[in-house]
Design an enzyme around this catalytic site. Structure first.
Site, PDB file in Angstrom:
ATOM      1  CD  GLU A   1      16.636 -14.145   3.920  1.00 17.92           C
ATOM      2  OE1 GLU A   1      15.996 -14.692   4.844  1.00 17.92           O
ATOM      3  OE2 GLU A   1      17.240 -13.071   4.040  1.00 17.92           O
TER       4      GLU A   1
ATOM      5  CG  ASP B   1      -1.939   1.036   1.302  1.00 16.91           C
ATOM      6  OD1 ASP B   1      -2.830   0.976   0.445  1.00 16.91           O
ATOM      7  OD2 ASP B   1      -1.894   1.919   2.182  1.00 16.91           O
TER       8      ASP B   1
HETATM    9  C1  NOJ Z   1      -4.487   2.887  -0.860  1.00 19.25           C
HETATM   10  C2  NOJ Z   1      -5.599   1.947  -0.544  1.00 19.25           C
HETATM   11  O1  NOJ Z   1      -5.902   1.190  -1.680  1.00 19.25           O
HETATM   12  C3  NOJ Z   1      -6.739   2.797  -0.066  1.00 19.25           C
HETATM   13  O2  NOJ Z   1      -7.931   2.074   0.035  1.00 19.25           O
HETATM   14  C4  NOJ Z   1      -6.351   3.412   1.247  1.00 19.25           C
HETATM   15  O3  NOJ Z   1      -7.370   4.287   1.679  1.00 19.25           O
HETATM   16  C5  NOJ Z   1      -5.051   4.204   1.112  1.00 19.25           C
HETATM   17  N1  NOJ Z   1      -4.052   3.511   0.350  1.00 19.25           N
HETATM   18  C6  NOJ Z   1      -4.472   4.502   2.466  1.00 19.25           C
HETATM   19  O4  NOJ Z   1      -3.975   3.329   3.050  1.00 19.25           O
END
Ligand code: NOJ
Length: 560
Positions: A275, A207
Site C-alpha cells: 500500500e 528477526d
Molecule cells: C536473531 C538476531 O540476529 C540475534 O541477535 C538475536 O539474539 C535473536 N534473533 C533473538 O532475537
C-alpha cells in the site's frame, strides 16, 4: 529512484551499539550514525539495515523490545531517528530497520500485564503460557531448549506468590514468545509496521522469521546435535568443507521452526507494505535448511529477500562454493526472487577469522581464549578479502556487516567480565557467544576510543589492533581493505553485476572458481598454489598481482 532496487542492492548492516557514539557514553547512538553517513556514501552502499534501537532493557542487545514504537534513550529519541532517516535519504541511502516479532522483552507492558492477570486471561493469551507437567506442575510443559542454552520455559510466580504457569522463550528468559495465533498480536504488529512505514522507512529485516508459529500441541522435540544455534539443520563447521549433499535434503523441521502458518503472516504484511509507495521491503532472517525451503519465504506474494545463511556457512572451498552458488540461484530464481549473499553479521564469527579457523566452531558458540585452530590475522584477512571479492561478483543483493570493510577480525581476548551475550551466561561460559564480532569499530587511529566516540568509553573493550585498522589509516591507502571494498562496490555498480547471471568458465583447477557475470570475469583461487589468469584486463585483485599470476587465497576481476 530505480525500481526493484532491492534486487541488486548492497546493504550495509549497522549495529547501533557499536557503530558511532555521539554522546560519549560508550554506546553507539542514532546521532552517531547520522554523523557518519558521508563515510557510508563514500563506501558506495545502497542501503543500511539497523539492528534494534528500540526501547529495551538490552538483555539481548536490543532484540528484547519493550516498546516497538519508541527509541531507547541509550540510542536517542524519535527525533534523532527522523533526522538520521532524512539525512540518509538525502544521500540516496535507503534505511531498513529490524522488526522483532517472535518475542518481546519481559518488560513489555503486555508481558507485565500477562503476569499480573493470571492463568486463563486474555493478557496471558498473547504469549505462550502453559501449565507445567508432573503432579505439581513443576516440570516444563515440554522438552524444548532455548537457542541460547538451557530450557525454553520459565516458571512464574502467581499473584499470591505460589509457583504458577510456565511461559515459552525460544531465546533468553527475558524474551517471552508471542502467540501468533492470537489476532490481537497480529493487529498490534500491523500497527507497528504502519508506524515505521509512515515515518518513511524503506523496509524491515524480520528477526526469527522462521519461528513465529509453533506446531499444535507444542510436542516434545530433540534437535540434532549438530543443529545451528539459530535453527536450521546442517552443522556449521567452519574450515571443514560441507559435503554438498548435506544441505540439499530437507530434514525434519523442529516444531518451532518453519511451520507452514508463518507464511500467512508474511502474505498479510506484504499486502500492507504494497500500500506504500517506493517499494518497501521485507527481508527474512530464516535459519532453515535447505535453500529450496528458504525460497518459500520469498515467493512473489511474501517477502522480498531472505538471508542466504547457506552461503555464509560455506567454507572457503571451491567445490562447496560453486555448489552453494548454483543452489542459491536455482532456489531463489525458481520463485522469481533475487539471491542474497552475506559473509558476516552480528551473530557469527567475523569472516576475516571464521573462514580460516581449522577447528570446528558451531555457529553462535563464538571464539575466545580457549579456542583452538585460530588463524594468523594476515592469513585470515587475505582469505576474507578474496571471499568478499567473489561474493560481490555475484548477481543479487549483498549484505555487508559494519567493520568488515576495515578487515576487522573477531576479537578473541575479551575479558570474561566484559561479555554481555546471554549465550555466555546461559551456558556458564561454555559458549563464548557473539560479543567478539560486536566490538565498537575504529574510525580514527589517534582519537579516544579510536574515534568511536568523543570519550575513551566503549561498551566492549577495543583491542590495540584497532589503531592500525582505523578508517582514517585505510582511507586513500593503496591496497587497504577499505579501498578494496570501495573499488569492488564501484565496479559492481558500473558493471551492473547485481542484475547479471553466473556462467561458469571451464578449464580451471578444482580449487579455482572462474565465472563470468556480464562483462566481468571473476577468478577465485581457494587453493595455495598460484594459477595463470585468463586473458582480459585486470579490473582489480584482492591482493597485489605479479604479472598474470593469481596467488593462493586471492580473487581477481577481469574485463571479459
Ligand atoms: C536473531 C538476531 O540476529 C540475534 O541477535 C538475536 O539474539 C535473536 N534473533 C533473538 O532475537
Amino acid at each position: 529512484m530505480t525500481s526493484d532496487w532491492w534486487r541488486t542492492a548492497a546493504i550495509y548492516q549497522i549495529y547501533p551499539r557499536s557503530f558511532a557514539d555521539a554522546n560519549g557514553d560508550g554506546m553507539g547512538d542514532l546521532a552517531g550514525i547520522t554523523s557518519r553517513l558521508d563515510d557510508l556514501q563514500e563506501l558506495g552502499i545502497d542501503a543500511i539495515w539497523l539492528s534494534p534501537f528500540f526501547t529495551s532493557p538490552q538483555r539481548d542487545a536490543g532484540y528484547d523490545v519493550a516498546d516497538y514504537c519508541d527509541v531507547d534513550p541509550r540510542f536517542g529519541a524519535l527525533a534523532d531517528f527522523d533526522a538520521m532517516l532524512a539525512e540518509a535519504h538525502a544521500r540516496g541511502i535507503r534505511v531498513i530497520i529490524d522488526l522483532v516479532p517472535n518475542h518481546s522483552s519481559d518488560e513489555h507492558e503486555w508481558f507485565q500485564a500477562a503476569l499480573a492477570a493470571g492463568p486463563g486471561s486474555a493478557e496471558r493469551a498473547r504469549y505462550l503460557f502453559r501449565d507445567g507437567r508432573g503432579p505439581a506442575g513443576d516440570e516444563p510443559p515440554n522438552n524444548w531448549e532455548s537457542v541460547f542454552g538451557g530450557p525454553a520455559w520459565t516458571r512464574v510466580a502467581e499473584a499470591d506468590g505460589t509457583p504458577g504457569q510456565w511461559y515459552l522463550h525460544l531465546f533468553d528468559s527475558s524474551q517471552p514468545d508471542f502467540d501468533w495465533t492470537n489476532d490481537e498480536v497480529r493487529e498490534e504488529f500491523r500497527d507497528i509496521l504502519r508506524f515505521w512505514l509512515d515515518r518513511g522507512v524503506d523496509g524491515f529485516r524480520v528477526d526469527v522469521a522462521h519461528g513465529m508459529i509453533k506446531a499444535d500441541g507444542l510436542p516434545d522435540y530433540t534437535p540434532p546435535a549438530d543443529g545451528g544455534s539459530m535453527g536450521g539443520g546442517a552443522a556449521v563447521t567452519a574450515g571443514v568443507p560441507l559435503e554438498p549433499e548435506i544441505s540439499s535434503e530437507p530434514g525434519d523441521l523442529a516444531p518451532y521452526w518453519g511451520q507452514d502458518g508463518v507464511h500467512d503472516i508474511y502474505r498479510d504484511w506484504r499486502k500492507l507494505l504494497d500500500e506504500y509507495p517506493g517499494e518497501r521491503i521485507l527481508a527474512a532472517e530464516a535459519w532453515v535448511d535447505p535453500l529450496p525451503r528458504v525460497a518459500n519465504w520469498v515467493r512473489p506474494d511474501e517477502m522480498h529477500q531472505a538471508f542466504n545463511f547457506a552461503y555464509l556457512e560455506t567454507p572457503w572451498d571451491a567445490a562447496a562454493l560453486r555448489h552453494v552458488i548454483d543452489a542459491s540461484l536455482d532456489a531463489f530464481g525458481s520463485v522469481g526472487a533475487p539471491s542474497t549473499w552475506v559473509l558476516s553479521n552480528h551473530d557469527v564469527v567475523r569472516h576475516a577469522t571464521r573462514l580460516s579457523v581449522t577447528e570446528a566452531n558451531p555457529q553462535g558458540h563464538g571464539l575466545g581464549s580457549r579456542s583452538k585452530g585460530l588463524p594468523e590475522y594476515e592469513a585470515g584477512l587475505r582469505r576474507a578479502r578474496a571471499a568478499t571479492a567473489l561474493m560481490l561478483a555475484l548477481p543479487g543483493s549483498a549484505y555487508l556487516y559494519q567493520g568488515e570493510e576495515l578487515g576487522l577480525p573477531e576479537v578473541i581476548d575479551l575479558p570474561d567480565d566484559a561479555r554481555e551475550d546471554p549465550t555466555w551466561f546461559r551456558t556458564n561460559g561454555e559458549r563464548y557467544g557473539r560479543d567478539g564480532c560486536r566490538v565498537p569499530i575504529p574510525w580514527e587511529a589517534d582519537a579516544p576510543s579510536y574515534g568511536f566516540g568523543p570519550s575513551e568509553a566503549s561498551w566492549l573493550p577495543q583491542p590495540a589492533q584497532w589503531r592500525e585498522l582505523a578508517r582514517d589509516r585505510q582511507r586513500g591507502t593503496d591496497g587497504s581493505t577499505l579501498e578494496l571494498y570501495r573499488s569492488l562496490l564501484r565496479l559492481r555498480r558500473e558493471h551492473d553485476l547485481g542484475s547479471g547471471a553466473v556462467e561458469w568458465l571451464p578449464g580451471f583447477r578444482d580449487d579455482v572458481l572462474a565465472l563470468r557475470n556480464g562483462d566481468v570475469i571473476a577468478v577465485a583461487n581457494t587453493g595455495a598454489s598460484p594459477v595463470e589468469l585468463p586473458s582480459g584486463d585486470v579490473l582489480l585483485a584482492s591482493e597485489a598481482l605479479t604479472g598474470r599470476t593469481l596467488p593462493g587465497d586471492t580473487t581477481a576481476w577481469l574485463r571479459a
